[in-house]
Design a protein around this motif. Structure first.
Motif, PDB file in Angstrom:
ATOM      1  N   LEU A   1     -23.008  20.319   1.470  1.00  0.00           N
ATOM      2  CA  LEU A   1     -21.854  21.163   1.168  1.00  0.00           C
ATOM      3  C   LEU A   1     -20.690  20.406   0.529  1.00  0.00           C
ATOM      4  O   LEU A   1     -20.047  20.915  -0.384  1.00  0.00           O
ATOM      5  CB  LEU A   1     -21.372  21.849   2.452  1.00  0.00           C
ATOM      6  CG  LEU A   1     -20.314  22.939   2.292  1.00  0.00           C
ATOM      7  CD1 LEU A   1     -20.853  24.082   1.425  1.00  0.00           C
ATOM      8  CD2 LEU A   1     -19.882  23.480   3.653  1.00  0.00           C
ATOM      9  N   LEU A   2     -20.422  19.196   0.983  1.00  0.00           N
ATOM     10  CA  LEU A   2     -19.189  18.517   0.593  1.00  0.00           C
ATOM     11  C   LEU A   2     -19.147  18.155  -0.887  1.00  0.00           C
ATOM     12  O   LEU A   2     -18.119  18.326  -1.538  1.00  0.00           O
ATOM     13  CB  LEU A   2     -18.998  17.259   1.443  1.00  0.00           C
ATOM     14  CG  LEU A   2     -17.648  16.554   1.308  1.00  0.00           C
ATOM     15  CD1 LEU A   2     -16.505  17.519   1.619  1.00  0.00           C
ATOM     16  CD2 LEU A   2     -17.581  15.344   2.235  1.00  0.00           C
ATOM     17  N   LEU A   3     -20.262  17.663  -1.436  1.00  0.00           N
ATOM     18  CA  LEU A   3     -20.262  17.279  -2.850  1.00  0.00           C
ATOM     19  C   LEU A   3     -19.990  18.462  -3.774  1.00  0.00           C
ATOM     20  O   LEU A   3     -19.138  18.345  -4.668  1.00  0.00           O
ATOM     21  CB  LEU A   3     -21.572  16.585  -3.215  1.00  0.00           C
ATOM     22  CG  LEU A   3     -21.719  16.173  -4.693  1.00  0.00           C
ATOM     23  CD1 LEU A   3     -20.573  15.263  -5.131  1.00  0.00           C
ATOM     24  CD2 LEU A   3     -23.065  15.491  -4.931  1.00  0.00           C
ATOM     25  N   PRO A   4     -20.675  19.604  -3.616  1.00  0.00           N
ATOM     26  CA  PRO A   4     -20.337  20.747  -4.482  1.00  0.00           C
ATOM     27  C   PRO A   4     -18.879  21.178  -4.353  1.00  0.00           C
ATOM     28  O   PRO A   4     -18.212  21.431  -5.360  1.00  0.00           O
ATOM     29  CB  PRO A   4     -21.284  21.851  -4.001  1.00  0.00           C
ATOM     30  CG  PRO A   4     -22.419  21.133  -3.370  1.00  0.00           C
ATOM     31  CD  PRO A   4     -21.830  19.913  -2.747  1.00  0.00           C
ATOM     32  N   MET A   5     -18.357  21.229  -3.119  1.00  0.00           N
ATOM     33  CA  MET A   5     -16.986  21.670  -2.925  1.00  0.00           C
ATOM     34  C   MET A   5     -15.990  20.652  -3.478  1.00  0.00           C
ATOM     35  O   MET A   5     -14.959  21.029  -4.049  1.00  0.00           O
ATOM     36  CB  MET A   5     -16.721  21.931  -1.434  1.00  0.00           C
ATOM     37  CG  MET A   5     -17.500  23.115  -0.861  1.00  0.00           C
ATOM     38  SD  MET A   5     -17.319  24.647  -1.816  1.00  0.00           S
ATOM     39  CE  MET A   5     -15.553  24.928  -1.727  1.00  0.00           C
ATOM     40  N   TYR A   6     -16.280  19.372  -3.302  1.00  0.00           N
ATOM     41  CA  TYR A   6     -15.388  18.354  -3.866  1.00  0.00           C
ATOM     42  C   TYR A   6     -15.400  18.417  -5.395  1.00  0.00           C
ATOM     43  O   TYR A   6     -14.349  18.298  -6.039  1.00  0.00           O
ATOM     44  CB  TYR A   6     -15.796  16.957  -3.398  1.00  0.00           C
ATOM     45  CG  TYR A   6     -14.947  15.879  -4.032  1.00  0.00           C
ATOM     46  CD1 TYR A   6     -13.605  15.733  -3.689  1.00  0.00           C
ATOM     47  CD2 TYR A   6     -15.473  15.041  -5.011  1.00  0.00           C
ATOM     48  CE1 TYR A   6     -12.812  14.774  -4.301  1.00  0.00           C
ATOM     49  CE2 TYR A   6     -14.690  14.079  -5.624  1.00  0.00           C
ATOM     50  CZ  TYR A   6     -13.361  13.943  -5.268  1.00  0.00           C
ATOM     51  OH  TYR A   6     -12.568  12.997  -5.874  1.00  0.00           O
ATOM     52  N   THR A   7     -16.576  18.603  -5.973  1.00  0.00           N
ATOM     53  CA  THR A   7     -16.675  18.714  -7.435  1.00  0.00           C
ATOM     54  C   THR A   7     -15.880  19.902  -7.949  1.00  0.00           C
ATOM     55  O   THR A   7     -15.177  19.813  -8.966  1.00  0.00           O
ATOM     56  CB  THR A   7     -18.158  18.851  -7.847  1.00  0.00           C
ATOM     57  OG1 THR A   7     -18.898  17.735  -7.344  1.00  0.00           O
ATOM     58  CG2 THR A   7     -18.294  18.905  -9.355  1.00  0.00           C
ATOM     59  N   ILE A   8     -15.973  21.025  -7.251  1.00  0.00           N
ATOM     60  CA  ILE A   8     -15.208  22.220  -7.621  1.00  0.00           C
ATOM     61  C   ILE A   8     -13.715  21.943  -7.528  1.00  0.00           C
ATOM     62  O   ILE A   8     -12.937  22.310  -8.424  1.00  0.00           O
ATOM     63  CB  ILE A   8     -15.595  23.395  -6.702  1.00  0.00           C
ATOM     64  CG1 ILE A   8     -17.037  23.830  -6.980  1.00  0.00           C
ATOM     65  CG2 ILE A   8     -14.647  24.581  -6.880  1.00  0.00           C
ATOM     66  CD1 ILE A   8     -17.625  24.750  -5.931  1.00  0.00           C
ATOM     67  N   PHE A   9     -13.297  21.272  -6.454  1.00  0.00           N
ATOM     68  CA  PHE A   9     -11.881  20.974  -6.258  1.00  0.00           C
ATOM     69  C   PHE A   9     -11.360  20.009  -7.321  1.00  0.00           C
ATOM     70  O   PHE A   9     -10.247  20.176  -7.836  1.00  0.00           O
ATOM     71  CB  PHE A   9     -11.657  20.389  -4.865  1.00  0.00           C
ATOM     72  CG  PHE A   9     -10.222  20.072  -4.578  1.00  0.00           C
ATOM     73  CD1 PHE A   9      -9.304  21.080  -4.328  1.00  0.00           C
ATOM     74  CD2 PHE A   9      -9.775  18.759  -4.575  1.00  0.00           C
ATOM     75  CE1 PHE A   9      -7.963  20.794  -4.085  1.00  0.00           C
ATOM     76  CE2 PHE A   9      -8.447  18.449  -4.325  1.00  0.00           C
ATOM     77  CZ  PHE A   9      -7.536  19.476  -4.080  1.00  0.00           C
ATOM     78  N   VAL A  10     -12.155  19.000  -7.660  1.00  0.00           N
ATOM     79  CA  VAL A  10     -11.742  18.036  -8.688  1.00  0.00           C
ATOM     80  C   VAL A  10     -11.577  18.722 -10.036  1.00  0.00           C
ATOM     81  O   VAL A  10     -10.598  18.491 -10.758  1.00  0.00           O
ATOM     82  CB  VAL A  10     -12.766  16.886  -8.791  1.00  0.00           C
ATOM     83  CG1 VAL A  10     -12.588  16.107 -10.089  1.00  0.00           C
ATOM     84  CG2 VAL A  10     -12.610  15.940  -7.616  1.00  0.00           C
ATOM     85  N   ALA A  11     -12.547  19.576 -10.397  1.00  0.00           N
ATOM     86  CA  ALA A  11     -12.463  20.290 -11.670  1.00  0.00           C
ATOM     87  C   ALA A  11     -11.195  21.129 -11.740  1.00  0.00           C
ATOM     88  O   ALA A  11     -10.541  21.211 -12.791  1.00  0.00           O
ATOM     89  CB  ALA A  11     -13.695  21.173 -11.852  1.00  0.00           C
ATOM     90  N   TYR A  12     -10.827  21.745 -10.612  1.00  0.00           N
ATOM     91  CA  TYR A  12      -9.605  22.543 -10.588  1.00  0.00           C
ATOM     92  C   TYR A  12      -8.357  21.665 -10.624  1.00  0.00           C
ATOM     93  O   TYR A  12      -7.413  21.941 -11.363  1.00  0.00           O
ATOM     94  CB  TYR A  12      -9.571  23.424  -9.344  1.00  0.00           C
ATOM     95  CG  TYR A  12      -8.239  24.130  -9.161  1.00  0.00           C
ATOM     96  CD1 TYR A  12      -7.936  25.263  -9.912  1.00  0.00           C
ATOM     97  CD2 TYR A  12      -7.280  23.633  -8.285  1.00  0.00           C
ATOM     98  CE1 TYR A  12      -6.703  25.889  -9.784  1.00  0.00           C
ATOM     99  CE2 TYR A  12      -6.056  24.258  -8.141  1.00  0.00           C
ATOM    100  CZ  TYR A  12      -5.769  25.382  -8.890  1.00  0.00           C
ATOM    101  OH  TYR A  12      -4.546  25.989  -8.772  1.00  0.00           O
ATOM    102  N   SER A  13      -8.342  20.594  -9.835  1.00  0.00           N
ATOM    103  CA  SER A  13      -7.129  19.783  -9.702  1.00  0.00           C
ATOM    104  C   SER A  13      -6.741  19.095 -11.007  1.00  0.00           C
ATOM    105  O   SER A  13      -5.557  18.925 -11.301  1.00  0.00           O
ATOM    106  CB  SER A  13      -7.309  18.735  -8.597  1.00  0.00           C
ATOM    107  OG  SER A  13      -8.308  17.795  -8.945  1.00  0.00           O
ATOM    108  N   VAL A  14      -7.744  18.705 -11.813  1.00  0.00           N
ATOM    109  CA  VAL A  14      -7.448  18.045 -13.091  1.00  0.00           C
ATOM    110  C   VAL A  14      -6.705  18.986 -14.030  1.00  0.00           C
ATOM    111  O   VAL A  14      -5.779  18.576 -14.749  1.00  0.00           O
ATOM    112  CB  VAL A  14      -8.752  17.534 -13.746  1.00  0.00           C
ATOM    113  CG1 VAL A  14      -8.507  17.109 -15.189  1.00  0.00           C
ATOM    114  CG2 VAL A  14      -9.306  16.356 -12.949  1.00  0.00           C
ATOM    115  N   ASN A  15      -7.085  20.266 -14.030  1.00  0.00           N
ATOM    116  CA  ASN A  15      -6.437  21.228 -14.922  1.00  0.00           C
ATOM    117  C   ASN A  15      -5.224  21.916 -14.299  1.00  0.00           C
ATOM    118  O   ASN A  15      -4.372  22.435 -15.024  1.00  0.00           O
ATOM    119  CB  ASN A  15      -7.456  22.296 -15.346  1.00  0.00           C
ATOM    120  CG  ASN A  15      -8.513  21.745 -16.274  1.00  0.00           C
ATOM    121  OD1 ASN A  15      -8.218  20.974 -17.179  1.00  0.00           O
ATOM    122  ND2 ASN A  15      -9.758  22.122 -16.050  1.00  0.00           N
TER     123      ASN A  15
END
Length: 269
Positions: free
Chosen positions: A69-83
């Protein structure tokens, strides 16, 4: 290339105090430290364990959490936080009006998000290897020193990185087009839960769904080498290029390129 490097450096300076950046460092440290504490305080439960299985049990604390669970959610959060930095400051028009090509700005943001995911997983591998060897020194009754799993762990985490790229590309585009938090994160969360269910139920076509890739990649990673039936633990090898990884890379490339053309033709507010 100069414009790309300037934009990439700018992303670092803008995000170095954000949760997305520090999570890449703190998540591996805290979860790996938790594994260290468990094995240190409960060492009597692992004393009789085979050295290879000891490493597997130790590393699966981090790998299991990340893959499920953590990797998909972290990836989603990173993609959002950069933009989200640009969305919150309303600086998209200013950013794209600079004497730097839109391609350089777009690709620098994407590759910076990719860098954060890579950094997170690389630190997971480093801390897991480091803490395992630390346990071999401070708890010699544990047999960590009798088996070396460094190569396999580095391969596993590299495979998980590759498996996350499809999710990153999709979420990066969604968070670029939508300023609010709920739409990209909501879609990502629902898709992640769906992917976890697909992978956990061993659905034969789970490899075709990007959000199932991290868990599917971990499940398909380990195979036995030619001499494994005779018993030696060293015969376990990591199968990196499986169907889920091929699909993840294909999705990442297609969505990344499509995202650029969408951004180039779209008026970004």
């Amino acid at each position: 290339m100069k414009g790309f490097l300037l934009s990439f450096r700018s992303e670092f300076y803008k995000s170095r105090k954000t949760l997305g950046f520090w999570a890449a460092i703190l998540l591996p440290l805290l979860i790996s430290a938790l594994a260290l504490v468990i094995f240190y305080t409960q060492s009597h439960k692992f004393v009789r364990m085979d050295p290879m299985m000891l490493w597997v049990q130790f590393s699966m604390i981090s790998l299991g959490i990340m893959g499920s669970l953590l990797l998909p959610m972290y990836t989603i959060f990173v993609a959002y936080s950069v933009n989200s930095i640009e969305h919150k400051a309303d600086t998209w028009k200013t950013l794209f009006s600079l004497p730097i090509s839109r391609w350089a700005v777009y690709s620098a943001k994407y590759f910076y998000a990719m860098f954060l995911v890579f950094l997170c997983l690389a630190l997971f591998a480093i801390f897991t290897i480091g803490f395992g060897n630390l346990l071999a020194s401070i708890k010699p009754e544990l047999k960590f020193g009798q088996y070396h799993m460094e190569k396999q762990l580095l391969q596993l985490y590299f495979k998980m990185f590759l498996s996350s790229l499809g999710i990153l590309s999709i979420q990066f585009l969604l968070s670029l087009l939508w300023a609010d938090f709920l739409k990209p994160m909501g879609i990502g969360f629902v898709a992640t839960i769906t992917g976890v269910i697909m992978a956990s139920k061993d659905w034969e076509y789970a490899y075709a769904f990007p959000y199932a890739h991290p868990m599917a990649a971990l499940a398909s990673a380990i195979k036995r080498g030619p001499g494994a039936r005779r018993g030696p633990a060293s015969e376990f090898v990591i199968n990196i290029l499986t169907n889920d990884v091929y699909v993840a890379l294909g999705v990442a490339v297609v969505v990344f390129i499509a995202g650029y053309f969408i951004v180039r033709k779209r008026s970004v507010k």
